[in-house]
Design a protein around this motif. Sequence first.
Motif, PDB file in Angstrom:
ATOM      1  N   ASP A  66       0.713  -1.106   0.215  1.00 24.34           N
ATOM      2  CA  ASP A  66       0.579   0.078   0.086  1.00 24.34           C
ATOM      3  C   ASP A  66       0.881   1.458   0.093  1.00 24.34           C
ATOM      4  OD1 ASP A  66       0.716  -0.410   1.738  1.00 24.34           O
ATOM      5  OD2 ASP A  66      -0.778   0.309   3.561  1.00 24.34           O
ATOM      6  N   SER A  67       2.078   1.596  -0.378  1.00 27.54           N
ATOM      7  CA  SER A  67       2.723   1.842  -0.671  1.00 27.54           C
ATOM      8  C   SER A  67       2.460   3.327  -1.323  1.00 27.54           C
ATOM      9  CB  SER A  67       4.648   1.695  -1.056  1.00 27.54           C
ATOM     10  OG  SER A  67       5.123   0.716   0.553  1.00 27.54           O
ATOM     11  N   VAL A  68       2.618   4.900  -0.750  1.00 25.40           N
ATOM     12  CA  VAL A  68       2.873   5.474  -1.163  1.00 25.40           C
ATOM     13  C   VAL A  68       4.291   6.066  -2.843  1.00 25.40           C
ATOM     14  CG1 VAL A  68       2.026   8.286  -1.898  1.00 25.40           C
ATOM     15  CG2 VAL A  68       1.285   7.103   0.033  1.00 25.40           C
ATOM     16  N   ILE A 115       5.843   7.617  -5.956  1.00 27.74           N
ATOM     17  CA  ILE A 115       6.051   8.840  -6.495  1.00 27.74           C
ATOM     18  C   ILE A 115       7.201   8.950  -7.971  1.00 27.74           C
ATOM     19  CG2 ILE A 115       7.026  11.630  -7.065  1.00 27.74           C
ATOM     20  CD1 ILE A 115       6.283  10.685  -3.517  1.00 27.74           C
ATOM     21  N   TYR A 155      12.003   9.229   2.714  1.00 29.36           N
ATOM     22  CA  TYR A 155      11.527   8.979   1.780  1.00 29.36           C
ATOM     23  C   TYR A 155      12.856   7.796   0.556  1.00 29.36           C
ATOM     24  CZ  TYR A 155       8.276  11.943   0.643  1.00 29.36           C
ATOM     25  OH  TYR A 155       6.847  13.563   0.536  1.00 29.36           O
ATOM     26  N   VAL A 170       9.388   5.997  -2.752  1.00 30.15           N
ATOM     27  CA  VAL A 170       8.561   5.718  -1.983  1.00 30.15           C
ATOM     28  C   VAL A 170       8.666   6.386  -0.709  1.00 30.15           C
ATOM     29  CG1 VAL A 170       9.717   4.555  -1.220  1.00 30.15           C
ATOM     30  CG2 VAL A 170       7.162   3.474  -1.177  1.00 30.15           C
TER      31      VAL A 170
END
Length: 256
Positions: free
Chosen positions: A46-48, A50, A137, A147
């Motif tokens: 479920d990582s964000v 970029i 990050y 991430v």
Amino acid sequence: MNKPTITTESGRYFLTDRIREEVDFRTTPQSRGVRPPPIQKPVPPDSVIIELPGQESWGIPPCDLHTAIANRESHRQFTPEPLSLEELAFLLWATQGVREEIHEAAVLRTVPSAGCRHPFETYLAVQRVQNFVPGIYQYLPLDNAIVFVRDVENLPAHLTAATHGQRFTGQAAVTFLWTAIPERTEWRYAEASYKVIALDAGHVCQNLYLACEAIGAGTCAIAAYNQTLVDSLLGVDGDEEFCVYIAPVGKVSRHP
Ligand SMILES: Cc1cc2nc3c(=O)[nH]c(=O)nc-3n(C[C@H](O)[C@H](O)[C@H](O)COP(=O)(O)O)c2cc1C
């Protein structure tokens, strides 16, 4: 990790290559047919994530190599100016970017690594990067992405404390924190891994120094840090993965 006794004798021995005469390379994981550890640390599902801009869109002005080498120096004062996402992408590419994926045990990067093992992960303590929420990050070189790892309340104070009070770390726009995952190198070199991991780290940081010259930024290598504080800031276990090198980056008043 248990604390070994390090003496002048054992320390100097470590710097030689005598260990290679002692390791039985027929018994390494690679020789036994064990698959190599992942070249990039897997991230939680479920990582964000970029995505970083590709090289074609960077707009980083060309930089003369001779000038960059001549001007390289350690910077411990930074302006309040943020870094752009393109500039961050450029610095990440320069330090750990992937040039070519040949197969799972041979991923070529912009820096050399003994046996092409590339034992490092890159973490970023972001304070001033355009459109970025401050926090920790992690770079995903295979995906050209980063991430979000975690938010940290009062990040400057944590960075300063984690580097034994070196305040300029807390004032950086972004701090690069490189961890080692020794298993990647041990897979091929067993006990002969540790000196080459340390050698590998030098190339990474030197490329950061030179790349900073191209964007009006500066950095300073940091090897004096509190191992426990840094590892806990990054959320790594200090055993299978631990910090080995730190480099705060920020814009500097002397532009190229
Ligand atoms: C392995 C390594 C560790 C270093 N650790 C620190 C450090 O913890 N703090 C610091 O202020 N500078 C640190 N430095 C920077 C050196 O002090 C600097 O490179 C040296 O004084 C020469 O200056 P120059 O880089 O401007 O040529 C380190 C440099 C290296 C290569």
